[in-house]
Write an enzyme that holds these catalytic residues in place. Structure first.
Site, PDB file in Angstrom:
ATOM      1  N   LYS A   1       5.125  -1.403   1.972  1.00 53.64           N
ATOM      2  CA  LYS A   1       6.425  -2.237   2.089  1.00 53.64           C
ATOM      3  C   LYS A   1       7.747  -1.127   2.025  1.00 53.64           C
ATOM      4  O   LYS A   1       8.699  -1.601   2.290  1.00 53.64           O
ATOM      5  CB  LYS A   1       6.528  -2.970   0.941  1.00 53.64           C
ATOM      6  CG  LYS A   1       5.611  -4.420   1.066  1.00 53.64           C
ATOM      7  CD  LYS A   1       5.869  -5.076  -0.116  1.00 53.64           C
ATOM      8  CE  LYS A   1       5.207  -6.540   0.070  1.00 53.64           C
ATOM      9  NZ  LYS A   1       5.254  -7.326  -1.205  1.00 53.64           N
TER      10      LYS A   1
ATOM     11  N   VAL B   1       9.558   2.395   0.054  1.00 52.76           N
ATOM     12  CA  VAL B   1       9.908   2.616  -1.311  1.00 52.76           C
ATOM     13  C   VAL B   1      11.245   3.308  -1.478  1.00 52.76           C
ATOM     14  O   VAL B   1      11.591   3.507  -2.619  1.00 52.76           O
ATOM     15  CB  VAL B   1       8.989   3.613  -2.133  1.00 52.76           C
ATOM     16  CG1 VAL B   1       7.519   2.648  -2.161  1.00 52.76           C
ATOM     17  CG2 VAL B   1       8.804   4.768  -1.235  1.00 52.76           C
TER      18      VAL B   1
ATOM     19  N   GLN C   1      10.537   9.168  -4.767  1.00 49.10           N
ATOM     20  CA  GLN C   1      11.426   8.066  -4.303  1.00 49.10           C
ATOM     21  C   GLN C   1      11.649   7.391  -5.764  1.00 49.10           C
ATOM     22  O   GLN C   1      13.098   7.016  -5.982  1.00 49.10           O
ATOM     23  CB  GLN C   1      11.051   7.284  -3.287  1.00 49.10           C
ATOM     24  CG  GLN C   1      11.049   7.977  -1.787  1.00 49.10           C
ATOM     25  CD  GLN C   1      12.324   8.733  -1.492  1.00 49.10           C
ATOM     26  OE1 GLN C   1      13.233   7.833  -1.515  1.00 49.10           O
ATOM     27  NE2 GLN C   1      12.490   9.819  -1.263  1.00 49.10           N
TER      28      GLN C   1
ATOM     29  N   ARG D   1       0.984  -1.236  -0.068  1.00 47.23           N
ATOM     30  CA  ARG D   1      -0.059   0.033  -0.082  1.00 47.23           C
ATOM     31  C   ARG D   1       0.956   1.169  -0.160  1.00 47.23           C
ATOM     32  O   ARG D   1       1.852   1.421   0.677  1.00 47.23           O
ATOM     33  CB  ARG D   1      -0.913  -0.220   1.274  1.00 47.23           C
ATOM     34  CG  ARG D   1      -1.990   1.008   1.204  1.00 47.23           C
ATOM     35  CD  ARG D   1      -3.030   0.687   2.147  1.00 47.23           C
ATOM     36  NE  ARG D   1      -2.685   0.898   3.576  1.00 47.23           N
ATOM     37  CZ  ARG D   1      -3.006   2.219   4.261  1.00 47.23           C
ATOM     38  NH1 ARG D   1      -3.639   3.014   3.511  1.00 47.23           N
ATOM     39  NH2 ARG D   1      -2.591   2.253   5.510  1.00 47.23           N
TER      40      ARG D   1
ATOM     41  N   GLU E   1      14.421   2.099  -1.757  1.00 43.27           N
ATOM     42  CA  GLU E   1      15.507   1.593  -2.397  1.00 43.27           C
ATOM     43  C   GLU E   1      15.081   0.885  -3.607  1.00 43.27           C
ATOM     44  O   GLU E   1      15.663   0.695  -4.766  1.00 43.27           O
ATOM     45  CB  GLU E   1      16.033   0.269  -1.545  1.00 43.27           C
ATOM     46  CG  GLU E   1      15.993   0.541  -0.163  1.00 43.27           C
ATOM     47  CD  GLU E   1      17.016   0.922   0.568  1.00 43.27           C
ATOM     48  OE1 GLU E   1      17.271   1.244   1.793  1.00 43.27           O
ATOM     49  OE2 GLU E   1      18.452   1.186  -0.031  1.00 43.27           O
TER      50      GLU E   1
END
Ligand code: MOS
Length: 733
Positions: free
Chosen positions: A696, A698, A633, A623, A700
Site C-alpha cells: 500500500k 508507507v 519511512q 505487503r 506518509e
C-alpha cells in the site's frame, strides 16, 4: 522441487547507500562544468504592492557579474496563466516568476544576479536596490476568518442528519484545534544546474519529485521543444512534497541560460527555502456525539485553511473524519482564506497530518467525557467500509494495530486518571491516536531489458527522494525476472525514461512497482520462449513446472542459466516496455493504510518541558517490500510527528507580512536528544485488491496520528488540553 528465496520482503540494504555515504552521489547543485555561472535570487521585502524601480547599476559594476535579470529584461515568456500550471497545481493562476512588477508575497523573487561565482552573485544581489509602492496586506489567518470562501475541491456530501444525531447524543464534544504554518526543510536546498548545450538544448539537474513535470512546465513557459529539455534527478536529499511543483529557481536558471547561452546554476539559500510552499495554517472545529455505549451518533468537522490570493490550495483535511469510524450522521466542511502569502504546498501526509490532529484529539476528549478507554472507544467505532464512498475497504488491519500496539506499549497498565502517573518531579502521560492515509495507484510505465551476461536493466522516470525507490524497485525486478539483485540496475530520475507520475502520495511502489513487475514478467515469458526454442526437449513442460531464480530457469530438475538463454537470442538481448494502469479490482473498494500510535510523555511540572520517552507505532500497509527501508519511512514520520506536536511552527510577523524564523536555528525540528525510544512496526495485512504487489505504500502513514497521540498523552500527564499546536511549554505553565 527447488524453490528460490524471494528478495521482496527482505530487509535489503539500500543499493545507493555506499554512493551516498561516500559522497559519490551527486545532488542537483553539485554537478560541475567548466565556465558554469551562478545565479543568486533577490527576494521582495514587502508582502503586497508594486516594484517602482530596480536599480541594478551597482550590482552590475561588481567584477564577475554578467547579468541582472528582472521583470523588465527577462526573456520572452508565455503570456497565459494556464501555461504555468503543472501536475500538482492548485486551482487558479500559478505564480509566474519575474513576470511583472506585482509583488504578491514577501520573499517573492524579484531579480536574479548571474556571476562567475556563487559568492560574487550573492554579494552583488545585496547591491540591487528596489523601491516599492506598498499596498496593505493581510497574512494572518486568525484575523481574516470572515473572508473565507468555499474551497473549490469537493468534500464528501453530508450523510444522515448531523444536527439530530448530535442533539440526541449522551456525550458531546465541541472543540476547535489550530495548527500552524510549517515548512518542509529537506536537508538539500532547492537547486537547478542548467547545462546549456551548443545546439540550444538544456540538460538540467533539478531537485524535484517529478522530472517530467518539470520538463512539461519548462516546455510550456519557454516554448522550448520537449526533446530539447532533459531533466535529471539522480539523487534527491529529501523533499516531502516541496519538490512536487517546479520551484522558481528552475525557471530562473533557465531564463539566465537562455539569455546568456551559457550554463547556469541557481541554488536557494536556507532562508529562501521559506519563500515557496508550506503546510498551511488551519483552524478546525470538531463536534462529536456518542450514545451511552460510546457509539458515534454524529461527526462534524469544519475546517478553514489558508491559501494565496492567486491560487486555491486544497488538501484532504476533513475527509478522514468521514471514513475512519462508523457513523451515520456526518457533516464535513472546508473553507479557504486567501492571504498575501505564497500558495501552500503538499507536505508529508498533506491534510491528514493536520486533519487527524483535530479528529483524534476530539476523540480522546470524547473518551474522557464518556469515561471510556480511548482504545476501546475506537474499537467500538471501527468501520470496515469507507462511509464517504460507501465502499468496503480492500483490507483494514486496524484492529490488529490497536491490539499489537497496545500490547507492546503496555497500555493495559494505564491509569486513566489524568496526573495519576507521577514519577519524581515528572508527570507521566500515556496517550494514543489512530492514523489513516490513502493507498492510491496511478498510471506508470517501465522498461526492462536483459543482456547476454544476465544483467537486468529496468528504468522509469520516477525519482527516489530518499524513500528507497532504487532499492525496492531492484527487489521487485529481481524477483519478477528471477535474477539476483546484484545483477539488477534500476535507472530513474531522468525525464527521457518511461513515463512516471510525480513521486508523492505514497503511491510510487504501488504505481511504478506494478509497472516494473509487469515489464519484468514479460521478460520472463520471453526468456522461457527462447529456452523452449533452443531446447526442444523441454518445450512441452508446462509453465507451472518451471521456476525462475538466482539467474536460472529451473525446468523440473534441469537448470539453465538465464544469461546463456539470452545469449542465444537474436541481438543477444531481450526487452519489454509496459504502460501499467491502476488495478481494475480497485474500483469497487476503498483502499487505505492505517496506524495506531501510542506515546509516553514526561512533563516537568515546574518548567513545562515535554519529553517523549516512548513511541509505539503499529502500521497496516499491506505487503512490505523492504522492511528496512519501509521502517525508516515510519521512523522519519514518527520523528516528524513529534516535531509537529511540540516544536514546528513558522512564525509570521504580520506587521511585515513575512516569516521570521526562516532558518534551522530558529525553526525547531527534533534532534537526536529529543528522540526517545521508537518502536515502529508493521502488522500483517493481506490485500490482493490494492494492486498486484499487495503493497500500500508507507511514505506518509508514519506521521499521521503521532501529534495527536502526543497531545493526548500531554493531557493525560497534566490534565491540561492544549488545542493550539505546537504544544510549547508556555502553553502548559
Ligand atoms: Mo508527498 S507530500 O505526497 O511528496
Amino acid at each position: 522441487m527447488n524453490t528460490f528465496k524471494a528478495v521482496t520482503g527482505q530487509p535489503m540494504d539500500r543499493v545507493d547507500g555506499v554512493a551516498k555515504v561516500t559522497g559519490q552521489a551527486r545532488y542537483a547543485g553539485e554537478y560541475p562544468e567548466q565556465g558554469l555561472l551562478y545565479g543568486s535570487v533577490v527576494s521582495s521585502t514587502i508582502a503586497s504592492g508594486r516594484v517602482v524601480q530596480i536599480d541594478t547599476d551597482e550590482a552590475l559594476s561588481v567584477p564577475g557579474v554578467l547579468l541582472v535579470l528582472d521583470h523588465r529584461n527577462r526573456p520572452r515568456l508565455s503570456s497565459y496563466d494556464d501555461d504555468y500550471s503543472d501536475a500538482d497545481s492548485a486551482e487558479g493562476s500559478p505564480f509566474r516568476p519575474l513576470y511583472n512588477d506585482r509583488v504578491l508575497y514577501s520573499g517573492q523573487p524579484l531579480a536574479l544576479v548571474v556571476a562567475q561565482t556563487q559568492e560574487i552573485a550573492r554579494y552583488a544581489g545585496s547591491l540591487v536596490h528596489i523601491r516599492y509602492e506598498e499596498d496593505a496586506h493581510q497574512t494572518d489567518l486568525g484575523a481574516a476568518l470572515d473572508a473565507s470562501h468555499e474551497a473549490p475541491a469537493e468534500t464528501p456530501e453530508p450523510r444522515g442528519d448531523f444536527a439530530q444525531g448530535y442533539a440526541e447524543s449522551a456525550t458531546q464534544v465541541d472543540v476547535t484545534y489550530t495548527t500552524p504554518v510549517e515548512h518542509h526543510n529537506p536537508m538539500e536546498p532547492h537547486a537547478s544546474t542548467v547545462f546549456y548545450r551548443p545546439d540550444g538544448s538544456l540538460e538540467i539537474h533539478d531537485k524535484t519529485q517529478g522530472t517530467q513535470n518539470c520538463q512539461d512546465y519548462l516546455h510550456k513557459i519557454f516554448d522550448v521543444p520537449k526533446d530539447k529539455i532533459r531533466i535529471l534527478a539522480a539523487f534527491v536529499g529529501g523533499a516531502f512534497g516541496s519538490g512536487l511543483r517546479p520551484q522558481y529557481q528552475l525557471p530562473l536558471a533557465v531564463m539566465a541560460a537562455l539569455t546568456l547561452k551559457r550554463s547556469v546554476r541557481v541554488t536557494l539559500t536556507r532562508q529562501q527555502m521559506f519563500t515557496f510552499g508550506y503546510r498551511p495554517r488551519t483552524s478546525q472545529r470538531l463536534r462529536l456525539g456518542a450514545d451511552g455505549e460510546g457509539r458515534l451518533l454524529a461527526i462534524g468537522h469544519d475546517a478553514i485553511g489558508q491559501t494565496s490570493r492567486f491560487e486555491d490550495f486544497t488538501e484532504h483535511l476533513v475527509e478522514w473524519s468521514g471514513m475512519l469510524y462508523r457513523c451515520d450522521n456526518v457533516a464535513l466542511s472546508y473553507r479557504l482564506v486567501p492571504l498575501d502569502v505564497y500558495t501552500p504546498l503538499d507536505m508529508r501526509a498533506p491534510g491528514a497530518a493536520s486533519g487527524v490532529i483535530a479528529l483524534e484529539g476530539a476523540l480522546d476528549e470524547l473518551a474522557c467525557a464518556a469515561g471510556i478507554d480511548p482504545v476501546a472507544l475506537r474499537r467500538i467505532n471501527f468501520a470496515d467500509s469507507n462511509g464517504n464512498e460507501g465502499k468496503p475497504y480492500s483490507s483494514k488491519a486496524l484492529l490488529e494495530c490497536y491490539d499489537q500496539g497496545a500490547e507492546r506499549f503496555g497500555w493495559s497498565k494505564r491509569n486513566p486518571v489524568p496526573r495519576s502517573m507521577r514519577e519524581g518531579k515528572e508527570l507521566v502521560g500515556w496517550g494514543m491516536a489512530g492514523g489513516v492515509w490513502e493507498a492510491m495507484q496511478m498510471k506508470a510505465s517501465a522498461k526492462a531489458s536483459i543482456d547476454a551476461s544476465g544483467k537486468l536493466t529496468v528504468s522509469s522516470a520516477t525519482t527516489d527522494i530518499g524513500t528507497g525507490t532504487y532499492t525496492v524497485m531492484t527487489q521487485i525486478a529481481a524477483d519478477a525476472v528471477g535474477v539476483l539483485p546484484s545483477d539488477v540496475t534500476f535507472l530513474l530520475g531522468d525525464s527521457s525514461l518511461p513515463t512516471a507520475p510525480l513521486q508523492g502520495g505514497s503511491f510510487t511502489v504501488s504505481s511504478v512497482g506494478s509497472a516494473v513487475r509487469q515489464a519484468c514478467l514479460i521478460l520472463r515469458t520471453q526468456i522461457l520462449e527462447a529456452l523452449r526454442k533452443s531446447h526442444p526437449d523441454v518445450a512441452d513442460v508446462p509453465v507451472e513446472r518451471v521456476r525462475f531464480g538466482d539467474g536460472h530457469v529451473l525446468v523440473e530438475d534441469r537448470r539453465f542459466s538465464i544469461a546463456e538463454v539470452v545469449a542465444g537470442c537474436e541481438g543477444a538481448a531481450l526487452q519489454a516496455q509496459v504502460d501499467a494502469e491502476p488495478s481494475a479490482k480497485r474500483s469497487s473498494f476503498s483502499t487505505a493504510t492505517h496506524s495506531a500510535v501510542f506515546v509516553e510523555v514526561r512533563v516537568d511540572e515546574a518548567l513545562g518541558t515535554v519529553r517523549v520517552s516512548r513511541v509505539v507505532s503499529a502500521v497496516a500497509a499491506g505487503r512490505v517490500i523492504n522492511p528496512k527501508t519501509a521502517r525508516s519511512q515510519l521512523l522519519g514520520g514518527v520523528v516528524w510527528g513529534l516535531g509537529m506536536a511540540l516544536q514546528e511552527e513558522t512564525l509570521t510577523d504580520h506587521g511585515l507580512g513575512r516569516f521570521m524564523n526562516h532558518s534551522l536555528a530558529e525553526y525547531h525540528v527534533p534532534v537526536h536528544a529529543d528522540i526517545g525510544d521508537i518502536d515502529a512496526f508493521f502488522v500483517e495485512e493481506h490485500d490482493d485488491v490494492v494492486n498486484e504487489l499487495g503493497s500500500k505504500g508507507v511514505g506518509e502513514i508514519g506521521i499521521v496520528g503521532v501529534a495527536a497521540a502526543v497531545s493526548n498523552a500531554v493531557y493525560h500527564a497534566t490534565g491540561k488540553r492544549v488545542r493550539d499546536f505546537p504544544i510549547t511549554l508556555d502553553k502548559l505553565l
